[in-house]
Enzyme design. Structure first.
Site, PDB file in Angstrom:
ATOM      1  N   ASP A  95     -68.816  44.736 -38.805  1.00  0.00           N
ATOM      2  CA  ASP A  95     -68.544  44.944 -40.222  1.00  0.00           C
ATOM      3  C   ASP A  95     -67.288  44.144 -40.546  1.00  0.00           C
ATOM      4  O   ASP A  95     -66.200  44.444 -40.047  1.00  0.00           O
ATOM      5  CB  ASP A  95     -68.331  46.439 -40.483  1.00  0.00           C
ATOM      6  CG  ASP A  95     -67.934  46.733 -41.920  1.00  0.00           C
ATOM      7  OD1 ASP A  95     -67.824  45.787 -42.732  1.00  0.00           O
ATOM      8  OD2 ASP A  95     -67.730  47.932 -42.231  1.00  0.00           O
ATOM      9  N   TYR A 122     -67.269  36.706 -58.069  1.00  0.00           N
ATOM     10  CA  TYR A 122     -67.718  35.823 -56.985  1.00  0.00           C
ATOM     11  C   TYR A 122     -66.926  34.524 -56.985  1.00  0.00           C
ATOM     12  O   TYR A 122     -66.450  34.068 -55.937  1.00  0.00           O
ATOM     13  CB  TYR A 122     -69.208  35.547 -57.156  1.00  0.00           C
ATOM     14  CG  TYR A 122     -69.795  34.623 -56.115  1.00  0.00           C
ATOM     15  CD1 TYR A 122     -70.034  35.077 -54.818  1.00  0.00           C
ATOM     16  CD2 TYR A 122     -70.121  33.309 -56.425  1.00  0.00           C
ATOM     17  CE1 TYR A 122     -70.571  34.233 -53.859  1.00  0.00           C
ATOM     18  CE2 TYR A 122     -70.665  32.461 -55.481  1.00  0.00           C
ATOM     19  CZ  TYR A 122     -70.888  32.925 -54.196  1.00  0.00           C
ATOM     20  OH  TYR A 122     -71.417  32.095 -53.252  1.00  0.00           O
ATOM     21  N   SER A 164     -68.248  27.570 -52.061  1.00  0.00           N
ATOM     22  CA  SER A 164     -69.260  27.494 -53.118  1.00  0.00           C
ATOM     23  C   SER A 164     -68.815  26.525 -54.196  1.00  0.00           C
ATOM     24  O   SER A 164     -67.608  26.327 -54.421  1.00  0.00           O
ATOM     25  CB  SER A 164     -69.486  28.874 -53.748  1.00  0.00           C
ATOM     26  OG  SER A 164     -70.295  28.776 -54.910  1.00  0.00           O
ATOM     27  N   ILE A 201     -78.424  30.500 -45.357  1.00  0.00           N
ATOM     28  CA  ILE A 201     -77.666  29.358 -44.852  1.00  0.00           C
ATOM     29  C   ILE A 201     -77.214  29.602 -43.419  1.00  0.00           C
ATOM     30  O   ILE A 201     -77.234  28.694 -42.581  1.00  0.00           O
ATOM     31  CB  ILE A 201     -76.462  29.079 -45.772  1.00  0.00           C
ATOM     32  CG1 ILE A 201     -76.950  28.538 -47.126  1.00  0.00           C
ATOM     33  CG2 ILE A 201     -75.485  28.105 -45.123  1.00  0.00           C
ATOM     34  CD1 ILE A 201     -75.868  28.461 -48.185  1.00  0.00           C
ATOM     35  N   THR A 228     -82.060  30.494 -51.269  1.00  0.00           N
ATOM     36  CA  THR A 228     -81.869  31.465 -50.199  1.00  0.00           C
ATOM     37  C   THR A 228     -82.404  32.832 -50.623  1.00  0.00           C
ATOM     38  O   THR A 228     -82.644  33.064 -51.816  1.00  0.00           O
ATOM     39  CB  THR A 228     -80.375  31.613 -49.867  1.00  0.00           C
ATOM     40  OG1 THR A 228     -79.694  32.126 -51.039  1.00  0.00           O
ATOM     41  CG2 THR A 228     -79.769  30.288 -49.456  1.00  0.00           C
ATOM     42  N   ASN A 285     -69.464  32.101 -42.392  1.00  0.00           N
ATOM     43  CA  ASN A 285     -70.504  31.957 -43.400  1.00  0.00           C
ATOM     44  C   ASN A 285     -70.796  33.246 -44.168  1.00  0.00           C
ATOM     45  O   ASN A 285     -71.267  33.201 -45.302  1.00  0.00           O
ATOM     46  CB  ASN A 285     -71.789  31.463 -42.732  1.00  0.00           C
ATOM     47  CG  ASN A 285     -72.975  31.493 -43.669  1.00  0.00           C
ATOM     48  OD1 ASN A 285     -73.104  30.644 -44.548  1.00  0.00           O
ATOM     49  ND2 ASN A 285     -73.845  32.490 -43.506  1.00  0.00           N
TER      50      ASN A 285
END
Length: 245
Positions: free
Chosen positions: A47, A139, A126, A15, A174, A74
């Site tokens: 990082d 997640y 998400s 993405i 992806t 992102n």
């Protein structure tokens, strides 16, 4: 959009890469912040779990661009399993990137965004922030935090002239999703199951998500802030009869 100055984290693939391409096509100037910037757009290495690294990378990006108008947060990492599947170290690691990574990058970018006449932040969230997905406990928890953080940031920085929104993609086609599929016993069957889960019967494309990100960042969307925009084939909002056959 011409000459808009944009920084995209995690812009080397998926993405993020699609978003970088779309901004560039529309005339924006883009810098990619990534652990391993890909050839093409100007890249800075950072990082997201290291505040000093992030601050140095943002400073380098701003120096290259001559300022900053848009930040696209992102970058993120995934995790699989129910609430028992990941130990404390993994929970801290994923939160450190997915949530604190946004905090660190935005914190470093804020002085430059405040100086812009077209400031916008777009976070990649998400569908997992809204919808209970199996085997995605860690997640989903981080993405729920990203969605709440987006709304809080939108309220906090309205007076600064900075719009803050997020996109909630459904399962996207992806490299990361493909790696998850490849790790299963039957990748083709797993892909079919993911496609069937979305009312459109297909995965979301990275380009479709990128289009939404650029729309939210566009100065012509100046009345849009505090918005959670689903790009999920109707997964969150539609309940259709089961397909026959």
């Amino acid at each position: 959009m011409k000459e808009l100055r944009v920084l995209v984290t995690g812009g080397a693939s998926g993405i993020g890469a699609a978003t970088v391409r779309r901004f560039a096509q529309d005339g924006a100037r883009v810098v990619v912040l990534d652990r391993d910037p890909a050839p093409g757009a100007h890249g800075v290495r950072a990082d997201l779990s290291d505040d000093a690294s992030v601050r140095a990378a943002v400073a380098e990006a701003v120096a290259h661009l001559g300022g900053l108008d848009v930040l696209v947060n992102n970058a993120g990492v995934g995790a699989v399993g129910d609430v028992t599947a990941n130990d404390d170290e993994e929970w801290h690691r994923v939160y450190d990137v997915n949530v604190l990574g946004i905090v660190r990058t935005t914190r470093a970018a804020l002085p430059h965004l405040r100086a812009s006449g077209h400031a916008a932040v777009v976070n990649t969230c998400s569908i997992a922030a809204w919808t209970g997905l199996p085997q995605r406990a860690l997640y989903s928890a981080t993405k729920g935090a990203v969605q709440a953080l987006t709304l809080a940031m939108a309220a906090d920085h309205l007076a600064d002239g900075i719009r803050v929104n997020c996109v909630n993609p459904g399962t996207a086609d992806t490299p990361w999703v493909q790696r998850l599929l490849d790790a299963t016993d039957d990748p083709a069957a797993e892909r079919a199951a993911l496609q069937a889960r979305q009312p459109t019967g297909r995965l979301v494309s990275a380009d479709e998500v990128a289009h939404a990100v650029v729309h939210l960042a566009d100065p012509r969307s100046s009345a849009t802030t505090g918005v959670v925009l689903a790009v999920d084939g109707g997964t969150h909002s539609l309940r259709l009869p089961a397909r026959q056959g």
